[in-house]
Structure formats: structure tokens, C-alpha cells
Design an enzyme around this catalytic site. Structure first.
Site, PDB file in Angstrom:
ATOM      1  N   GLY A  25     -48.393  58.049  30.885  1.00 59.41           N
ATOM      2  CA  GLY A  25     -47.688  58.305  32.131  1.00 59.41           C
ATOM      3  C   GLY A  25     -47.361  59.756  32.376  1.00 59.41           C
ATOM      4  O   GLY A  25     -48.176  60.657  32.189  1.00 59.41           O
ATOM      5  N   SER A 154     -34.048  59.372  37.786  1.00 66.34           N
ATOM      6  CA  SER A 154     -34.763  58.550  38.752  1.00 66.34           C
ATOM      7  C   SER A 154     -33.899  58.417  39.999  1.00 66.34           C
ATOM      8  O   SER A 154     -32.662  58.494  39.927  1.00 66.34           O
ATOM      9  CB  SER A 154     -35.034  57.158  38.164  1.00 66.34           C
ATOM     10  N   TYR A 179     -30.543  49.693  34.467  1.00 65.67           N
ATOM     11  CA  TYR A 179     -31.455  50.832  34.604  1.00 65.67           C
ATOM     12  C   TYR A 179     -30.792  51.935  35.417  1.00 65.67           C
ATOM     13  O   TYR A 179     -30.833  53.119  35.036  1.00 65.67           O
ATOM     14  CB  TYR A 179     -32.758  50.388  35.273  1.00 65.67           C
TER      15      TYR A 179
END
Length: 318
Positions: A25, A154, A179
Site C-alpha cells: 500500500g 485519516s 477506527y
């Protein structure tokens, strides 16, 4: 300002750059470009077999730079400590640390040390690693330009909330909320770290970033582990329709590491909904700038990991 692209990544000959999750990734995309610009890249990987396969792939694209694959399982603080000790012995000076590895929206589980896995891997493991590599980062920053610590967050941090009474989700669990909390923790840590580095006059900067929506195996693993039929197929379709490439998604991390970002900055893509595009300096959520929460998370992280940052002794050599 013109778009900042891979072509703008400068030569980093003689630099030592540590990348967690370097075998796939975003980590692999960054590793490939760092190596092509002449760096020695320490590839911190949970699986050294996958790490060696990834290193072989990179060597097919460039004969520049050096690659050093080492085991680092962020879900096991003993392996983090062993990795950090070995890296410090080999590389007394580290120019850049990219805290990139992560897991996303998985069913509840615990790390070897009893942390909820998303917070444990995404935050606690990186907190411990950074503290143990700090002396080598200070040594490198003392030479010329400040060293940099880059922490990958994120856009999902915006749905994160800190609950210090149930930090590891022992009373209840939502995989997406967990998350979000782990990604909010990344930002609270990155900003608090930069404040503490600055307070102690150390030649190291802490920068945060996020990739937008990058099509990587992270989404596919999330789908595969969801327990819902067709979830992996849906994630794969979303990757194709919404996602940008791993190479494009790695640009904010690259910019945070070697571009014109400085301590306390947050870098993300400039396109629609910050999901794709080219790196720019952005603002994160108001919760991520909560200094009281940042101090509380720091104190809890020290207590949970047993790693206390030695700012006073990690001084610039005379």
C-alpha cells in the site's frame, strides 16, 4: 501553487528513513520513491517474508538507495522494542520516521499487550516506537535540517471521540468508531509531540498527514474480515470507483516527510472532499487540537506502553 507531485520529491542521498507497514500500500509506494531518490529505507514489517518480497519488487524498479527489511509487529511491544534497539545500533542517526502502518475497522481483538487492536496498532505501537527512536532522530536533526516524524491519520478521525474511561473498548465496541478514535489519537499524539519537541528545543518536527481515499489492500482486508457477505466485493468496487492509486495516496506522506511542511502541520489531498488530489496543508477537526485530551492521551500512553520520552537527555550534541 503548482501541484506537488512525485517529481518534486528531492534527492535524499545519505538519509535514513524508517517506514512502518512498508511492504504494501502507501508504505510500499513511499518506500519505492524514497529508495529511487537515494535513501536508505528501513522497512518495518510485521512479516519479514512479505517485506523481502516487497523489497525485491522495489529493486526491480530502481538500483538506487538501500533497503533494510526488519521485523516490527506494532501489536507486540516486545518486538517494537527489539526493532528499535536494532535500528539504533545500525543507524545512530535517523532523518525521517514514517508512522504509516495501520489496521481499519476490524472485529474487536486485542494485541499481545492487551490493547484494543486498532488503538494498539495505529497509536500505541507507534507511540512506543517513536519514543525509542527519538535519540537517533535528534542526532540526525542536529546535523542540518530538523529530522521529521510523520504520523499517518485519516479523514475518519472526524468521527472519532476519546473516552478515557473505556479507551480500549472493553465495555462496548464499534469497529468504525474504534477506527475513528485511533485516527484521532494519531493527531492528538502528532500535535502534542511537536509541542513537546519545541518546548525542549529539539531539532525534530512532528507532522501529520492523511492519504484521502487510496485504493489499497487495507480496504480489501476490512471487507474480508467484516463477516458480511459480499463486503470484500463492495470494498473492491469502491476502490475502483472512488479511490486514487497508492502512489497518489502516498504523496501527502512524502510531502510531510521531505516537502515544505513543518512541525504541527496536517497534510492531505486537495481534491473533492479531500479524498484525492495533490498535497496541501489542511486543518483537522477541532477535537484533534484539544490540548487537554492530548496531554491525557500522552500520559495514558506512557502508562500503557511503559515508554516515557527522554526529552531532557535527548539533547543536541555540543
Amino acid at each position: 501553487m503548482a501541484d506537488w507531485t512525485a517529481d518534486d520529491v528531492p534527492r535524499v542521498d545519505d538519509d535514513v528513513i524508517v517506514v512502518t507497514g512498508a511492504n504494501s500500500g502507501l508504505g510500499l509506494a513511499a518506500t519505492e520513491l524514497f529508495a529511487a531518490r537515494g535513501a536508505t529505507v528501513v522497512m518495518a514489517c510485521r512479516s519479514t517474508d512479505r517485506g523481502q518480497q516487497a523489497a525485491d519488487e522495489v529493486r526491480e524498479t530502481t538500483d538506487d538507495g538501500e533497503l533494510d527489511v526488519r521485523e516490527c509487529d506494532l501489536a507486540d511491544l516486545d518486538t517494537v522494542a527489539a526493532f528499535a534497539e536494532g535500528v539504533r545500533e545500525t543507524y545512530p542517526e535517523i532523518d525521517v520516521l514514517c508512522n504509516n502502518a495501520g489496521v481499519m475497522a476490524i472485529p474487536r481483538s486485542e494485541t499481545t499487550d492487551g490493547f484494543e487492536t486498532q488503538l494498539g496498532v495505529n497509536h500505541m505501537g507507534h507511540f512506543a516506537l517513536t519514543g525509542q527512536l527519538l535519540p537517533a532522530l535528534v542526532a540526525a536533526g542536529s546535523r542540518s535540517e530538523p529530522a521529521r516524524i510523520v504520523t499517518q491519520s485519516s479523514g475518519a478521525h472526524e468521527m472519532g471521540e476519546m473516552d478515557f474511561d473505556d479507551l480500549h473498548w472493553e465495555e462496548s465496541y464499534s469497529k468504525w468508531e474504534a477506527y475513528g478514535r485511533s485516527k484521532l489519537a494519531n493527531l492528538l499524539f502528532a500535535y502534542e509531540l511537536d509541542r513537546r519537541l519545541d518546548d525542549h528545543g529539539l531539532p525534530v518536527e512532528s507532522v501529520a498527514c492523511h492519504p484521502g481515499y487510496a485504493a489499497t489492500n487495507l480496504q480489501l482486508r476490512t471487507g474480508a474480515e467484516s463477516g458480511f457477505p459480499f463486503a470484500e466485493t463492495v470494498m473492491g468496487l469502491a476502490n475502483r470507483v472512488l479511490g486514487q492509486s497508492a502512489q497518489q495516496g502516498a504523496l501527502p506522506m512524502l510531502y510531510a516527510a521531505v516537502g515544505e511542511a513543518h512541525g504541527g502541520a496536517y497534510v492531505g489531498p486537495d481534491g473533492f472532499a479531500e479524498m484525492r488530489g495533490y498535497p496541501e496543508i489542511q486543518e483537522s477537526s477541532s477535537a484533534s487540537y484539544d490540548e487537554a485530551d492530548a496531554r491525557r492521551l500522552w500520559e495514558r500512553s506512557v502508562a500503557d506502553t511503559g515508554v516515557d520520552y527522554e526529552f531532557e537527555t535527548a539533547v543536541t550534541p555540543a
